[in-house]
Every structure is written in structure tokens, then in C-alpha cells.
Enzyme design. Structure first.
Site, PDB file in Angstrom:
ATOM      1  N   GLY A  13      11.183   5.069  37.109  1.00 30.70           N
ATOM      2  CA  GLY A  13      11.852   5.787  35.863  1.00 30.70           C
ATOM      3  C   GLY A  13      10.827   5.379  34.888  1.00 30.70           C
ATOM      4  N   LEU A  18      13.468   4.698  28.098  1.00 33.02           N
ATOM      5  CA  LEU A  18      14.013   3.323  28.153  1.00 33.02           C
ATOM      6  C   LEU A  18      12.647   2.539  28.408  1.00 33.02           C
ATOM      7  CD1 LEU A  18      16.074   0.892  28.395  1.00 33.02           C
ATOM      8  CD2 LEU A  18      16.447   1.620  30.686  1.00 33.02           C
ATOM      9  N   GLU A 222      27.301   3.435  14.245  1.00 35.82           N
ATOM     10  CA  GLU A 222      25.892   4.097  14.259  1.00 35.82           C
ATOM     11  C   GLU A 222      26.034   5.353  13.324  1.00 35.82           C
ATOM     12  OE1 GLU A 222      23.191   3.329  18.331  1.00 35.82           O
ATOM     13  OE2 GLU A 222      24.376   5.150  17.979  1.00 35.82           O
ATOM     14  N   HIS A 246      29.351  -3.197  25.994  1.00 40.01           N
ATOM     15  CA  HIS A 246      28.898  -4.049  25.092  1.00 40.01           C
ATOM     16  C   HIS A 246      30.179  -4.798  24.197  1.00 40.01           C
ATOM     17  CE1 HIS A 246      25.221  -1.851  25.757  1.00 40.01           C
ATOM     18  NE2 HIS A 246      25.442  -0.997  24.975  1.00 40.01           N
ATOM     19  N   LYS A 342      30.066   6.626  16.896  1.00 36.76           N
ATOM     20  CA  LYS A 342      28.530   7.381  16.344  1.00 36.76           C
ATOM     21  C   LYS A 342      28.819   8.492  15.326  1.00 36.76           C
ATOM     22  CE  LYS A 342      26.194   7.157  20.701  1.00 36.76           C
ATOM     23  NZ  LYS A 342      24.837   6.384  20.622  1.00 36.76           N
ATOM     24  N   LEU A 387      30.967 -17.253   6.140  1.00 34.03           N
ATOM     25  CA  LEU A 387      32.293 -17.835   6.056  1.00 34.03           C
ATOM     26  C   LEU A 387      32.777 -17.741   4.538  1.00 34.03           C
ATOM     27  CD1 LEU A 387      34.867 -19.103   7.649  1.00 34.03           C
ATOM     28  CD2 LEU A 387      33.787 -21.451   6.893  1.00 34.03           C
TER      29      LEU A 387
HETATM   30  C1  BG6 Z   1      23.352   2.063  24.381  1.00 30.97           C
HETATM   31  C2  BG6 Z   1      24.188   3.082  24.221  1.00 30.97           C
HETATM   32  O1  BG6 Z   1      23.673   0.994  25.496  1.00 30.97           O
HETATM   33  O2  BG6 Z   1      23.114   1.089  23.132  1.00 30.97           O
HETATM   34  C3  BG6 Z   1      23.552   4.048  23.028  1.00 30.97           C
HETATM   35  O3  BG6 Z   1      24.015   3.818  25.610  1.00 30.97           O
HETATM   36  C4  BG6 Z   1      23.504   3.183  21.829  1.00 30.97           C
HETATM   37  O4  BG6 Z   1      24.444   5.139  22.921  1.00 30.97           O
HETATM   38  C5  BG6 Z   1      22.629   1.786  22.086  1.00 30.97           C
HETATM   39  O5  BG6 Z   1      22.816   3.888  20.846  1.00 30.97           O
HETATM   40  C6  BG6 Z   1      22.700   1.094  20.792  1.00 30.97           C
HETATM   41  O6  BG6 Z   1      21.799   0.053  21.194  1.00 30.97           O
HETATM   42  P1  BG6 Z   1      21.300  -0.981  19.738  1.00 30.97           P
HETATM   43  O7  BG6 Z   1      20.418  -1.963  20.498  1.00 30.97           O
HETATM   44  O8  BG6 Z   1      20.246  -0.039  19.237  1.00 30.97           O
HETATM   45  O9  BG6 Z   1      22.385  -1.303  18.980  1.00 30.97           O
END
Ligand code: BG6
Length: 481
Positions: A13, A18, A222, A246, A342, A387
Site C-alpha cells: 500500500g 499512510l 478534532e 485509541h 470530529k 495538577l
Molecule cells: C486515526 C483515525 O486513527 O487517528 C483518524 O482513523 C484520526 O480519524 C486520527 O483523525 C488522529 O490521529 P492523530 O495522531 O492526528 O491524533
């Protein structure tokens, strides 16, 4: 890097975003820091037709000189790019991978080489690619040297069942110890610091429990739209894109018991224990949202469904907040909020740990209304640990106010903060799986969200609209502890 074997890094890819924006720049940074072995070569594989020179040109556009400032940078880039090669082919084509094999053997100079395969491709084709790699004889068995490893990016399935199916099928080619499931948040500096903060400082662990902590919030925002990724995003939504991975990974590090040892197996065990203690979520525990057009940062932003790659009637959430619990002795009764959205008013990831009030008010007559202590761990941007403490305001009389003990990474450390992918790729080469998702963790994380995701689909739940640039949908306020 001390490494007697050669190393071949295959990025499947290789023409995608990415690979170009994250993986090759991270490999170049590692090269500049002397972290790649003496004999390494990098192979890009994708469907688009390029020759080696065109491929190198495309890679070069995103390389940065962070670790090779000044005039040496161009020379370092040239050396690095000379080790990069490209092969075009279909992802399910064993023949194309056999051609790649010939190219790899040529460049490996006949010596033994460890190999790792980075699958920077949509999960829907993980299996095809893995099987073709296996059929082409490119995977050495087991974990002994020369080793073969595979690196995968989420999403790993859609729910528990599809994730299990994928994991089982992938295991026919790469066994679990060869599998490195990336969650790039685990490579972020502040996230890597969580265990150190908790377990290498005496002051936190004694109060890190339900007796002293009122609530925990893990907040992810975001101020961007789905930006050309709408087609992908619409199939997954924010829960699968950010919360299931995450945010649960962050939660597991915030809430885990101290691991017996600082190694991958002990850490994974404690993270799994936390996730298994979280009861599955239901619709009553969550608020879902989707952004509509709005004003933010001096410009007008279109609605999520205005993205041409998103269906007009999409019900996919771009925001989710969930109130969850951890059913164990440390955390029972402590509300935990996770929130991801988002199209909000800022780009920010933060962990907020709010402590309880002191049991006895020794200063009933003081002026001011100070709040309880709060520890705020800012993952990004501007990494920091703060803190909030109660202080006497200087002056006559007794006035009290909160002020921050404030550790800002930029001021406190002269070292550069590496990109998450740099740390993670180096760990793959070293064979350290501590910052990667083990299969049981993945299962436990899906178990928390799978019933909810099925319920959302079955009931065709419509997310609450919020204007682009809002701080959160109004309905979510009720969840904030
Ligand atoms: C990715 C998500 O895993 O993390 C995205 O698929 C998101 O939607 C991105 O924008 C955010 O990553 P970072 O490192 O820019 O906070």
C-alpha cells in the site's frame, strides 16, 4: 542499530497516504538517528505503476530534515532513497509477490534477512495480501531469526465476531507473536509516559483509586472534517474509528494495576484485566452526534453528509460520548467518560483525573471557592502534565484559589518528541510488542462496544446534530460527570 542480519521492510500500500505521510518519513527519521541496521532495504508494493525513480520522488516529498538538519539532509535523503525500491502488482496476486521476492533476494545480496511487512491497506484486503505473501513463500515460520513480522493498522474488524474471524484467518500466515497490531496512540510520547508517571512516582499510586478519585475523563476532539476520508469513515463511524481503539487503550493504561514486570506479556495481561472489567455499553450510556454545517476558525465548514463520498442520509456518528464503569476494587463507582468527536472546536486529546474534596474543611471562612485537585494530562497538542492545587492567594487575610503545577514538555525537555510511528516501527524491529495490541485486548475492547454497535444498527439510531465548531452536542452535557 546492532543487527547482524539484513533487514527488508516491505510496505504494502506504498502509494497511499499512510505510507507516504507517516511510514516512510518515520523510517527516514530512524535512518538519520542510526536506528536502522547496516544492511536494510525498503520495498514499496502497490497497484499503481511507478518505476523506482518515480517512487523515490513520491516518497521524498514528505521526508523531513528533523534529525539531519542543514546541508547533510540532502545527502542523507539520497542515501536513504537509494535503498528504496518499488514493485507494482495486484494485492491478491501471488505472482506479483513472487516478482517482489526476486527483487528482494537481489537487493538482499543473497544474505539472510529479517523481513517485516507493513500492511498500509484497507482491512478488507488484509487477508488477501497476507495469503499472497504466505503463498509466495515470503514468511519464515515461527519467531526465530531470520524473522518475519507483520504490522497491521486498525480497524481490526467491525465487531467482535468479524474481528475474531480476521484474527483466526491471519494466524494461518502470521502467528500471534509475529503480529504487531498498531494503535498509533500508544506510540505517542505522553501515552508512553503514563505507566512511568503512575508507577515511578510515589505520589500518585496511593490516591489512584475510588477513595480519592471522583471521576476520570478521556477527551478526544478534532476540529477537522472527515477530509476526503468520508468513504472509509462512513463505514466505521467514530466509535470504531477512535473510541474502541485509541480511547480504550488510553483508558487501560490509566486504570491498569501495576504489571508484574515491564514487559509485553505482563503489560498486556493487566490491560486486558481492566478492559474485561468494563461492562458492555448500552444506548443509555451514550450520546451520538453528527456535525452539520457551521462556522469555525473564520470559515464555513460543510456538513458531514455534504461530503460527496458520504450518503446524504448517513446516520454514521462523527461524535460519541460514553459513560462507563470499571467493575473492580480500584474503580468501582467511579464514573468514566470517554468522548470523541470530529468537527468540534479544537484539536486536543486530554486525560482529566478529578479528585474528591478534602474530607474536612479546615478553612470554612476563607474567601474564594477553590475546586478539588485535578490532574490534566495533555496528550496533544503541547504535551503537558498539570495538577491543579489549592493555594493561599498572597496577601492579607485568607483567600484561596486554584493554580497549576505545570510541566510543559517543550519547556522541560530539550529533546525532540518523536513521531508515534518512529517509536512503534523501532519496536517492531526490536521485537518489542509492549506497545501493540494483543489479541485478548482486542477481544475485550470489542466486547465493550459490540452489543451497543448492534443496537445502534438494529434501532437505526439517528445521531444528534451539532454545528461544526461546537464544543460538544448539547445532549452530551448530561453525561459529563
Ligand atoms: C486515526 C483515525 O486513527 O487517528 C483518524 O482513523 C484520526 O480519524 C486520527 O483523525 C488522529 O490521529 P492523530 O495522531 O492526528 O491524533
Amino acid at each position: 542499530m546492532q543487527h547482524e542480519e539484513g533487514m527488508s521492510i516491505v510496505v504494502v500500500g506504498a502509494s497511499g497516504d499512510l505510507a507516504r505521510k507517516k511510514i516512510f518519513p518515520a523510517l527516514f527519521s530512524l535512518y538519520c538517528q542510526g536506528c536502522l541496521p547496516e544492511r536494510f532495504q525498503i520495498f514499496g508494493f502497490a497497484r499503481s505503476r511507478f518505476d523506482h525513480a518515480e517512487f523515490r520522488q513520491r516518497i521524498m516529498e514528505h521526508l523531513t530534515c528533523r534529525y539531519a538538519p542543514g546541508e547533510s539532509c540532502a545527502a542523507r535523503m539520497e542515501e536513504f532513497l537509494a535503498r528504496c525500491f518499488y514493485m507494482a502488482g495486484g494485492y491478491d496476486s501471488t505472482d506479483a509477490l513472487l516478482d517482489l521476492f526476486v527483487l528482494m533476494r537481489e537487493q538482499e545480496g543473497g544474505g539472510r534477512a529479517d523481513r517485516f511487512y507493513y500492511l498500509a491497506i484497507p482491512p478488507s484486503i488484509f487477508l488477501d495480501v497476507a495469503r499472497s505473501i504466505g503463498n509466495a513463500g515470503l514468511v519464515s515460520c515461527g519467531v526465530e531469526r531470520p524473522w518475519s513480522r507483520v504490522v497491521l493498522e486498525k480497524p481490526f474488524g467491525h465487531d467482535r465476531a468479524s474481528s475474531d474471524m480476521l484474527a483466526e484467518a491471519m494466524a494461518d500466515v502470521f502467528v500471534e507473536p509475529q503480529t504487531y497490531r498498531i494503535d498509533h496512540y500508544l506510540g505517542k510520547e505522553v501515552i508512553q509516559n503514563l505507566m512511568v508517571l503512575r508507577f515511578a512516582n510515589l505520589v500518585f499510586e496511593p490516591v489512584w483509586n475510588r477513595r480519592y478519585i471522583r471521576n476520570v475523563k478521556i477527551l478526544w476532539k478534532e476540529n477537522l472534517s472527515t477530509e476526503g476520508r468520508g468513504g472509509y469513515f462512513d463505514q466505521y463511524g467514530i466509535i470504531r474509528d477512535v473510541c474502541q481503539n485509541h480511547l480504550l487503550q488510553i483508558l487501560s493504561l490509566v486504570a491498569m494495576e501495576p504489571p508484574g514486570r515491564f514487559n509485553a506479556a505482563s503489560i498486556a495481561l493487566e490491560k486486558v484485566n481492566v478492559l474485561r472489567g468494563v461492562p458492555p455499553l448500552t444506548l443509555d450510556d451514550v450520546v451520538l452526534g453528527q456535525y452539520v454545517a457551521g462556522e469555525h476558525a473564520g470559515r464555513r465548514w460543510a456538513a458531514y453528509t455534504d461530503d460527496p463520498t458520504v450518503p446524504d442520509d448517513s446516520r454514521t456518528p462523527t461524535y460519541a460520548a460514553a459513560r462507563l464503569a470499571i467493575d473492580n476494587d480500584r474503580w468501582r463507582g467511579v464514573p468514566i467518560l470517554i468522548e470523541a468527536g470530529k468537527g468540534l472546536d479544537a484539536r486536543m486529546t486530554e486525560i482529566r483525573v478529578q479528585f474528591r474534596d478534602v474530607p474536612q474543611d479546615l478553612f470554612p471562612d476563607a474567601n474564594g471557592s477553590p475546586a478539588a485537585n485535578e490532574l490534566v494530562i495533555r496528550v496533544q497538542p503541547d504535551e503537558s502534565i498539570q495538577l491543579s492545587i489549592v493555594n493561599k492567594v498572597p496577601g492579607m487575610g485568607m483567600k484561596m484559589a486554584n493554580r497549576n503545577l505545570d510541566l510543559r514538555y517543550k519547556a522541560a525537555f530539550s529533546e525532540q518528541i518523536p513521531d508515534a510511528y518512529e517509536s512503534l516501527l523501532l519496536d517492531v524491529m526490536r521485537g518489542d510488542r509492549s506497545l501493540f495490541i494483543h489479541r485478548e485486548e482486542l477481544q475485550a475492547a470489542w466486547d465493550i462496544f459490540t452489543p451497543l454497535l448492534h443496537e445502534i444498527d438494529a434501532r437505526r439510531v439517528v445521531p444528534q446534530s451539532y454545528p461544526f465548531g461546537a464544543s460538544r452536542p448539547t445532549a452530551a452535557e448530561k453525561l459529563v460527570p
